[in-house]
Design a protein around this motif. Structure first.
Motif, short mmCIF file in Angstrom:
data_model
loop_
_atom_site.label_atom_id
_atom_site.label_comp_id
_atom_site.label_asym_id
_atom_site.label_seq_id
_atom_site.Cartn_x
_atom_site.Cartn_y
_atom_site.Cartn_z
N GLY A 148 -0.52 78.46 8.27
CA GLY A 148 0.51 77.27 8.37
C GLY A 148 0.22 75.75 8.94
N GLU A 149 -1.24 75.65 9.26
CA GLU A 149 -1.62 74.06 9.63
C GLU A 149 -2.81 74.04 8.31
N CYS A 150 -3.10 74.71 7.27
CA CYS A 150 -4.15 73.67 6.47
C CYS A 150 -3.19 72.44 5.67
N MET A 151 -3.78 71.64 5.10
CA MET A 151 -3.39 70.83 4.11
C MET A 151 -2.59 71.72 3.18
N PHE A 152 -2.36 72.54 2.82
CA PHE A 152 -1.78 73.43 1.12
C PHE A 152 -0.65 73.99 2.12
N CYS A 153 -0.67 74.02 3.44
CA CYS A 153 0.01 75.10 4.12
C CYS A 153 1.30 73.57 4.09
N GLN A 154 0.93 72.97 5.27
CA GLN A 154 1.82 71.57 5.47
C GLN A 154 2.55 71.10 4.60
N THR A 155 2.17 71.13 2.76
CA THR A 155 2.93 70.48 1.40
C THR A 155 3.77 71.89 0.76
N GLY A 156 3.84 73.19 1.71
CA GLY A 156 4.16 74.04 0.59
C GLY A 156 4.01 74.22 0.42
N LYS A 157 2.39 74.18 -0.03
CA LYS A 157 1.27 74.82 -0.92
C LYS A 157 0.59 76.10 0.13
N TYR A 158 1.35 77.15 0.06
CA TYR A 158 0.61 77.81 1.59
C TYR A 158 -0.02 79.30 0.88
N TRP A 159 0.43 79.41 -0.46
CA TRP A 159 -0.23 80.62 -0.70
C TRP A 159 -1.86 80.25 -1.55
N MET A 160 -1.93 79.07 -1.39
CA MET A 160 -3.45 78.16 -1.70
C MET A 160 -4.15 77.94 0.61
N CYS A 161 -3.80 78.64 1.02
CA CYS A 161 -3.96 77.82 2.31
C CYS A 161 -5.72 77.81 2.13
N ASP A 162 -6.27 77.32 2.84
CA ASP A 162 -7.80 77.25 3.46
C ASP A 162 -8.51 78.39 4.30
N LYS A 163 -6.87 78.92 5.31
CA LYS A 163 -7.47 79.41 6.22
C LYS A 163 -7.34 81.01 6.36
N ALA A 164 -6.57 81.63 4.79
CA ALA A 164 -5.43 82.56 4.88
C ALA A 164 -6.91 83.42 4.87
N ASP A 165 -5.56 85.06 5.17
CA ASP A 165 -6.38 85.74 5.66
C ASP A 165 -5.11 86.60 4.91
N ILE A 166 -6.66 87.63 4.00
CA ILE A 166 -5.56 88.84 2.92
C ILE A 166 -6.00 90.29 3.63
N PHE A 167 -4.46 90.61 3.34
CA PHE A 167 -4.84 92.46 3.53
C PHE A 167 -5.23 93.08 2.80
N GLY A 168 -5.90 94.06 2.92
CA GLY A 168 -6.71 94.69 2.38
C GLY A 168 -7.76 94.69 2.28
N PHE A 169 -8.93 93.64 3.13
CA PHE A 169 -9.67 93.25 2.28
C PHE A 169 -10.83 93.48 3.94
N ARG A 170 -9.68 92.71 4.95
CA ARG A 170 -10.75 92.03 6.11
C ARG A 170 -10.07 93.09 6.98
N GLU A 171 -11.28 93.22 8.22
CA GLU A 171 -10.50 93.80 9.37
C GLU A 171 -9.54 93.93 9.83
N HIS A 172 -9.48 92.19 10.31
CA HIS A 172 -8.47 91.97 10.93
C HIS A 172 -6.73 91.97 10.45
N VAL A 173 -6.97 92.07 8.90
CA VAL A 173 -5.91 91.91 8.33
C VAL A 173 -5.55 93.34 7.74
N ASN A 174 -5.85 94.55 7.88
CA ASN A 174 -5.70 95.61 7.54
C ASN A 174 -5.33 96.42 6.79
N GLY A 175 -4.79 96.76 5.11
CA GLY A 175 -3.90 97.10 4.17
C GLY A 175 -3.68 98.40 4.66
#
Length: 359
Positions: free
Chosen positions: A108-135
């Motif tokens: 919600g804070e990077c350049m991509f999120c701030q310009t409405g292109k959140y799906w390319m977020c530079d700091k995004a988490d992804i469900f199902g591959f990381r400990e803190h965003v379990n699937g």
């Protein structure tokens, strides 16, 4: 609502090749703004299988840091019921709602999120591959505060509801192709997402829509979903067939949805000069091609497609009213205890399309 369940059954990945079905895995305590859902079903994605097989893109090559962060619970094509909402949650869902959500959790804070292109977020988490965003291959799943959550009808059949996430990704790919009614469109790979792309592409009314796959049963469904012509590379020369349909020029648009390197080369051979090539797949290994074809040879437009931004609401509507087809796409359903059977069936592919797990 106070959480009443302390432990759950969950499939946990501890390291490359080590998948363990835990019977009493802790249900995470909700942090501020988070939502807990009871998982109704989770689709098995090709990315789950590549990860299971130890693909370098996920686990690295031994010298680079893995993209995945263990331990984690896989699964991102989820449907579930909200059972707890923590303090500070600012969205619209409430306990009892049936929901799904996007795979990406943007910052919600990077350049991509701030310009409405959140799906390319530079700091995004992804469900199902990381400990803190379990699937979602577990009985319960936490949706962090910035999860893009969508309510879905309670009466929508499960076999339809579980397709909302993958079908949204498919719609985005077809949108990227910008198909017109004068285009000859070739879609390579008609698994679950490829079939959805066939259906979406048909809504764009192309001049000719060609579907390619190695499995004849999938090609038969592709015909039903809107393909004008279906071709099996094991039975014909794809480049020759495409050029015979286009006075020797090649197709206007080629959408690659197989994840196999040979399909990339097939597309570069079959597309016309000044054509548009859409790359959708995730590959298990690096792909090498002659890039001079892209530039000096054909001056192609090469476009990628990532996730399903701004697609979930309309895809839910179109699935519910049968604007887009789902019949026969979910072919196999397994319990969480049968996760390995589910993965093996998906990996094999014969006689199956979307495989789902019901925790």
């Amino acid at each position: 609502m106070a959480k009443t369940v302390k432990t759950m059954k969950a499939l946990v990945v501890y390291e490359k090749g080590k998948y363990v079905l835990e019977e009493n895995y802790p249900v995470p305590e909700l942090k501020r703004g988070e939502v807990l859902i009871k998982v109704e079903a989770c689709g098995v994605c090709a990315s789950d299988i590549k990860n299971w097989h130890g693909a370098e893109g996920y686990w690295g090559d031994g010298t680079s840091e893995p993209w995945v962060k263990t331990p984690f619970i896989p699964g991102h094509e989820f449907v579930g019921e909200v059972v707890e909402v923590s303090e500070g949650y600012e969205g619209d869902v409430k306990i009892g709602d049936r929901v799904t959500g996007e795979q990406i959790v943007p910052c919600g804070e990077c350049m991509f999120c701030q310009t409405g292109k959140y799906w390319m977020c530079d700091k995004a988490d992804i469900f199902g591959f990381r400990e803190h965003v379990n699937g979602a291959m577990a009985e319960y799943m936490v949706l962090p505060a910035k999860t893009r959550i969508y309510q879905i009808p309670k009466d929508l059949e499960l076999e339809k509801a579980v397709l909302i996430e993958p079908y949204s990704c498919a719609k985005h790919a077809v949108d990227r192709a910008d198909i017109s009614n004068t285009d000859v469109v070739v879609l390579s790979g008609v698994g679950t997402l490829g079939l959805a792309m066939v259906n979406y592409a048909r809504l764009r009314n192309p001049k000719t829509l060609v579907a390619i796959d190695m499995m004849d049963d999938r090609l038969e469904i592709a015909k039903r979903f809107g393909a004008d012509i279906v071709l099996n590379p094991a039975k014909c020369n794809i480049e020759e067939e495409i050029k015979s349909l286009t006075k020797g020029y090649g197709c206007d648009i080629y959408i690659e949805a197989t994840g196999h390197p040979s399909s990339v080369q097939q597309g570069l051979d079959s597309i016309r000069k000044l054509g548009r090539f859409i790359e959708f797949s995730v590959f298990g290994q690096k792909v090498s091609v002659d890039w001079s074809v892209i530039g000096d040879g054909k001056e192609l437009d090469i476009l990628g497609s990532h996730l399903g931004p701004y697609c979930f609401d309309v895809v839910t509507e179109w699935i519910a009213d049968d604007t887009i087809y789902t019949d026969g796409v979910v072919t196999h359903s397994f319990s969480l205890d049968q996760w390995q059977d589910a993965f093996e069936q998906n990996a094999k592919g014969e006689g199956s399309l979307k495989v789902i797990i019901k925790p």
